[in-house]
Design a protein around this motif. Structure first.
Motif, short mmCIF file in Angstrom:
data_model
loop_
_atom_site.label_atom_id
_atom_site.label_comp_id
_atom_site.label_asym_id
_atom_site.label_seq_id
_atom_site.Cartn_x
_atom_site.Cartn_y
_atom_site.Cartn_z
N LYS A 35 12.74 -5.76 -2.63
CA LYS A 35 11.39 -5.04 -2.08
C LYS A 35 11.60 -3.67 -1.57
O LYS A 35 12.54 -3.63 -0.94
N SER B 67 0.41 -0.02 1.86
CA SER B 67 -0.07 -0.12 0.37
C SER B 67 -0.52 0.87 -0.35
O SER B 67 -0.44 0.93 -1.20
N LYS B 68 -1.01 1.78 0.46
CA LYS B 68 -1.40 2.98 -0.12
C LYS B 68 -0.37 3.94 -0.67
O LYS B 68 -0.83 4.82 -1.37
N HIS C 178 3.25 2.48 -0.81
CA HIS C 178 4.09 1.85 -1.53
C HIS C 178 3.47 0.50 -2.25
O HIS C 178 2.71 -0.07 -1.57
N ASN C 179 3.59 0.54 -3.53
CA ASN C 179 2.94 -0.83 -4.26
C ASN C 179 3.89 -1.90 -4.45
O ASN C 179 3.69 -2.91 -5.03
N ASP C 180 5.01 -1.91 -3.69
CA ASP C 180 6.00 -3.23 -3.73
C ASP C 180 6.26 -3.71 -2.34
O ASP C 180 7.38 -3.33 -1.91
N LYS D 27 -3.62 -6.58 -0.80
CA LYS D 27 -3.39 -7.30 -2.16
C LYS D 27 -4.02 -6.43 -3.41
O LYS D 27 -3.40 -6.48 -4.40
N LYS D 28 -5.18 -5.90 -3.17
CA LYS D 28 -5.63 -4.88 -4.29
C LYS D 28 -4.75 -3.72 -4.50
O LYS D 28 -4.59 -3.27 -5.76
N ASN D 29 -3.84 -3.40 -3.45
CA ASN D 29 -2.81 -2.38 -4.02
C ASN D 29 -1.51 -2.94 -4.25
O ASN D 29 -0.70 -1.99 -4.39
N GLY D 30 -1.40 -4.29 -4.58
CA GLY D 30 -0.19 -4.63 -5.01
C GLY D 30 0.60 -5.35 -4.14
O GLY D 30 1.69 -5.82 -4.50
N ALA D 31 0.19 -5.44 -2.78
CA ALA D 31 1.00 -6.21 -1.92
C ALA D 31 1.09 -7.82 -1.93
O ALA D 31 0.12 -8.25 -2.63
#
Length: 374
Positions: free
Chosen positions: A3, A22-23, A25-27, A159-163
């Motif tokens: 991660k 999350s803005k 980092h997408n992981d 979550k929307k940003n991939g977290a």
């Protein structure tokens, strides 16, 4: 599993940090030992949006509270998070306390908080007919918020940003690898263990933030990271709807162990009295309310709500605050530290995030982002 960023702890601060990071980092992996988010300090408090009045000039508590107050109201308006800018009165119930009000007003000015208005006893009576005081300060920017909806908003954005959000996951150990990242060892409820690697580790573990820091090899006593648990009990007050329209606080206690037994309203206008401050040297997570302290709550509240009676007080709830001070210690500031100086580049420890952590959460999250980006 690898991660980019792991955030330990899904209280309101951990969730705000997850939403902010999350803005960029997408992981991101957000983990918590409990079955859901915000189940400890973040869900057991007064749900007050503070103004930044009481804290030492230039401290993180003061700076992030004042900034967070503005950011939180803005977010609530944009995202339709239930809240109310109801205001607060800080009351002097004895003539000897009036001079304390001026020192509070001066500290608020130093911190850049919205100016406080001095009230006479007649002005207090006009605003709050059921409150008795010799004088008071009115804080117009203090308010209340639905903290659960706020936390849900942060989690939804992350979550929307991939977290990813993983619950019931206990961090047992964190070791630095030769590659410069970190191996995080975790334990699941059935006893199974796992491990994964992460470049960034953000410790937002609240009550266990010092334990997580120690698991990295940090000497928490030498660094002043050891936490002390303080329990705060609340009683509900059974009075007619609209009995008070603002929060009512006495002048604060010495060393800010607490702000005294104050009266707060929630968004349904129910009134809570509290909290008190009980030191828990063994760090036991015990959330019962001791009905035998009802008398002390009543005696504190009747000084400014003279028409209540003790039978109107009923046990409500309790919370536990992760303080950096034990009895007799002076006030400590938030610790938010990127740990390169300790040989742990990529680790950010957030220790002792108590009140005004809810108000400051978004300002803290932006600060953590700046540490990560910088």
């Amino acid at each position: 599993m690898n991660k980019t960023t792991t955030i330990i702890g899904a209280g309101v601060v951990g969730l705000a940090v997850a939403a902010e990071l999350s803005k960029i980092h997408n992981d991101i992996l957000l983990i918590d030992k409990n079955p859901s988010f915000g189940q400890e300090t973040s869900s057991r408090n007064s749900e007050v949006i503070h103004a930044g009045i009481y804290y030492a000039k230039d401290s993180k508590k003061a700076r992030f509270c004042v900034e967070g107050n503005r950011l939180l109201y803005q977010l609530c308006e944009e995202s339709r998070i239930p809240h109310r800018r109801c205001g607060k009165v800080i009351v002097a119930t004895d003539p000897d306390e009036e001079e304390i009000l001026e020192s509070i007003a001066e500290k608020a000015r130093d911190n850049g908080a919205v100016p406080l208005e001095r009230l006479s006893s007649q002005q207090i009576k006009a605003l709050e007919p059921n409150v008795k005081a010799f004088a008071a300060l009115l804080s117009p920017s203090t308010g209340i918020i639905d903290s659960h909806r706020l936390m849900r908003r942060y989690l939804s954005e992350a979550k929307k940003n991939g977290a990813q959000f993983v619950t019931q996951t206990m961090v047992s150990r964190i070791e630095k690898r030769d590659r410069g990242d970190y191996r995080i060892h975790v334990t699941y409820p059935d006893g199974d263990t796992d491990r994964f690697n992460s470049h960034w580790v953000i410790n937002c573990a609240g009550l266990e933030a010092d334990t997580i820091a120690a698991s990295m090899g940090i000497d928490i006593d030498a660094c002043g990271y050891r936490l002390h648990y303080w329990k705060g009990e609340y009683f509900s007050l059974d009075v007619p709807h609209g009995y008070i329209r603002r929060l009512v606080y006495p002048v604060p206690q010495v060393n800010h162990v607490g702000l005294g037994v104050h009266a707060t309203i929630d968004l349904s206008d129910r009134i809570k009295l509290g909290p008190n401050a009980i030191y828990l040297p063994d760090r036991t997570l015990e959330y019962g309310v001791d009905n035998s302290v009802r008398r002390s709550f009543f005696e504190a509240a009747v000084r400014y709500l003279p028409d209540i009676n003790i039978e109107q007080l009923n046990p409500e709830m309790a919370g536990i605050r992760p303080k950096l001070q034990k009895p007799g210690d002076s006030v400590r500031d938030f610790i938010i530290e990127e740990e390169s100086a300790k040989g742990l580049a990529g680790v950010v420890n957030l220790i002792g995030i108590e009140s005004p952590g809810l108000t400051a959460c978004l300002a803290i999250a932006k600060y953590v982002r700046a540490l990560v980006e910088g």
